[in-house]
Design an enzyme around this catalytic site. Structure first.
Site, mmCIF file in Angstrom:
data_model
loop_
_atom_site.group_PDB
_atom_site.id
_atom_site.type_symbol
_atom_site.label_atom_id
_atom_site.label_comp_id
_atom_site.label_asym_id
_atom_site.label_seq_id
_atom_site.Cartn_x
_atom_site.Cartn_y
_atom_site.Cartn_z
ATOM 1 C CG HIS A 1 25.331 8.048 13.515
ATOM 2 N ND1 HIS A 1 24.590 9.126 13.709
ATOM 3 C CD2 HIS A 1 24.757 7.978 12.164
ATOM 4 C CE1 HIS A 1 23.427 9.118 13.394
ATOM 5 N NE2 HIS A 1 23.505 8.425 12.039
ATOM 6 C CG ASP B 1 20.066 16.622 10.000
ATOM 7 O OD1 ASP B 1 20.169 17.043 10.799
ATOM 8 O OD2 ASP B 1 20.069 15.531 9.633
ATOM 9 C CG LEU C 1 9.144 -1.103 16.238
ATOM 10 C CD1 LEU C 1 8.177 -2.034 16.755
ATOM 11 C CD2 LEU C 1 10.414 -1.533 15.750
ATOM 12 C CG HIS D 1 17.992 12.171 9.166
ATOM 13 N ND1 HIS D 1 19.261 12.620 9.366
ATOM 14 C CD2 HIS D 1 17.915 10.925 9.582
ATOM 15 C CE1 HIS D 1 20.016 11.588 9.544
ATOM 16 N NE2 HIS D 1 19.324 10.521 9.856
ATOM 17 C CD GLU E 1 25.217 8.649 17.376
ATOM 18 O OE1 GLU E 1 25.396 9.728 16.700
ATOM 19 O OE2 GLU E 1 24.556 7.812 17.013
#
Length: 465
Positions: free
Chosen positions: A150, A181, A337, A371, A399
């Site tokens: 990622h 983004d 969720l 995002h 990351e």
């Protein structure tokens, strides 16, 4: 040596980022590149990001290194590949490399028919145009479910184009839809060298990292030992950056990498910057599923009187959202969720919302998706990152991010303009009841949530997805 003791580099991060100091003071001890404020540019939207990427590729003469979760087999992906091969033809000696997640590149889209994935496109281009563009698949775990590459950042000559976006039609605003983004262009040879050097030291040439544009493609099971070694290496990996005093009037930029639940420099830096906030925090996340340590620090900040803004996407702006008129698939449960998580958080902090100390912003613009991720602390510290601020990013994925320290507040106006632009399509939640009550969700969603909650699988999903 105690095998359980964190590596020296991680212990130094903890020592340098001690408690009881402002976020700006926390960051002063970290290695950093001194960058002129005029060399930091904030791009306004996905169309500007696409235009900048293609222009930089067309102008490149020395190197092009793109690192992203994926480069998709669609019009935007082919447009980028066409530009890469054209750049290589103009400069045959130029280094052109792409690093993507190994697992993501070898499967089709979720909910679509099985396929060879994006790797088939890469091989097709290599067969037609030759070996000028090397595309590497990086497996940070044995299965995609348990972690992916990622890391983000496009290094083109002495420039870094950084965004949490990957490369496909919706990220690059093709065909009328976009996925929002953040986008930053930084001109600095040292920072570009550091990020390119990380890819070369830790990814290229590693036994676990294979070319996706060439045959034969190894099976993941044949790489398990190599993947295990790669994971160990990545847990200690870091970017090279100088330990120098940043002159007055310059912005200090520290590249950060993080992998794994324990002794993770990126996680530790994010937490400590949050702890050091004095007045204001702005946090962006696409999926409201905050790790427990982040929730705990935000609670501490609210008790101290700090003002916190959190911007998330409306469930309809989630890339997994399935409109009611389409057939439901289980992956469509995720936006509900995340909204349930947000509603619970808002209910627990309804007093802070009522007095304006906690501002929860819900973004939605038609059928486009959200995002955005990152952090603004007070007026002096910013983090641009691909980290989603969720348990998966905190423990499973590899990351990275860039920490910008700006004591003279020379970038503040740019950050504020970006923040205002993001709020154009966002509404502030005045009360947790403004979010849908789970009792009113579609029947398939209610049934799945009830089953998951009964056996506590909803907690497992929050950790993995």
């Amino acid at each position: 040596m105690n095998p359980r003791r964190p590596p020296l580099s991680h212990r130094l991060v903890r020592r340098l980022l001690s408690r009881g100091r402002s976020s700006l003071m926390q960051a002063e001890g970290l290695p950093a590149f001194a960058v002129a404020p005029d060399d930091v540019q904030v791009l306004g939207d996905p169309a500007a990001f696409r235009q900048a990427l293609l222009a930089l590729i067309a102008q490149a003469t020395q190197r092009i290194i793109l690192v992203a979760l994926y480069l998709q087999d669609d019009d935007a992906g082919r447009e980028v590949l066409d530009a890469l091969y054209a750049a290589r033809r103009r400069h045959p000696a130029m280094e052109v490399e792409v690093y993507v997640d190994w697992h993501r590149a070898r499967r089709g889209l979720i909910g679509k028919l099985a396929s060879e994935g994006n790797a088939a496109l890469y091989r097709d281009y290599a067969q037609r145009f030759g070996d000028g563009v090397a595309i590497y698949g990086v497996p940070v775990q044995n299965r995609e479910l348990f972690g992916v590459l990622h890391v983000k950042g496009f290094i083109i000559d002495d420039k870094v184009l950084y965004s949490g976006a990957s490369l496909n039609d919706v990220y690059l605003a093709r065909h009328g839809r976009y996925r929002l983004d953040r986008y930053h262009l930084i001109r600095h040879a040292g920072l570009a060298d550091s990020m390119a050097g990380f890819a070369h030291r830790h990814l290229r040439g590693n036994e676990a990292v294979s070319r996706l544009d060439q045959r034969p493609l190894l099976a993941t099971r044949d790489l398990q030992n190599a993947i295990r070694q790669l994971r160990r290496q990545l847990q200690d990996a870091r970017y090279d950056a100088p330990h120098e005093t940043v002159p007055t009037g310059q912005v200090a930029i520290t590249p950060l990498i993080g992998f794994g639940r324990n002794a993770n420099p990126l996680n530790e830096t994010l937490l400590t910057l949050l702890r050091g906030a004095r007045r204001r925090v702005v946090l962006f996340t696409p999926y409201f599923n905050l790790p427990r340590p982040v929730r705990a620090v935000l609670g501490q900040l609210l008790r101290r009187g700090c003002v916190i803004d959190i911007m998330v996407g409306d469930k309809a702006a989630n890339d997994f959202y399935i409109p009611p008129h389409e057939p439901f698939r289980k992956i469509g449960l995720l936006p509900y969720l995340y909204e349930s998580n947000l509603r619970r958080f808002a209910r627990n902090h309804r007093a802070h919302i009522a007095r304006g100390q906690l501002n929860l912003w819900l973004w939605r613009d038609g059928d486009n998706s959200y995002h955005v991720k990152g952090l603004l602390v007070d007026d002096e510290v910013a983090v641009i990152t691909g980290n989603n601020f969720n348990p998966r990013a905190w423990a499973l994925d590899l990351e990275n991010g860039l920490l910008l320290r700006d004591p003279a507040c020379q970038l503040t106006a740019r950050h504020e303009a970006e923040w205002q632009m993001l709020r154009r399509h966002a509404r502030r939640l005045d009360d947790y009841r403004a979010l849908d009550n789970p009792r009113h969700y579609p029947g398939e969603v209610r049934t799945l949530l009830r089953r998951l909650s009964r056996v506590r699988l909803d907690r497992l999903l929050n950790r993995l997805l």
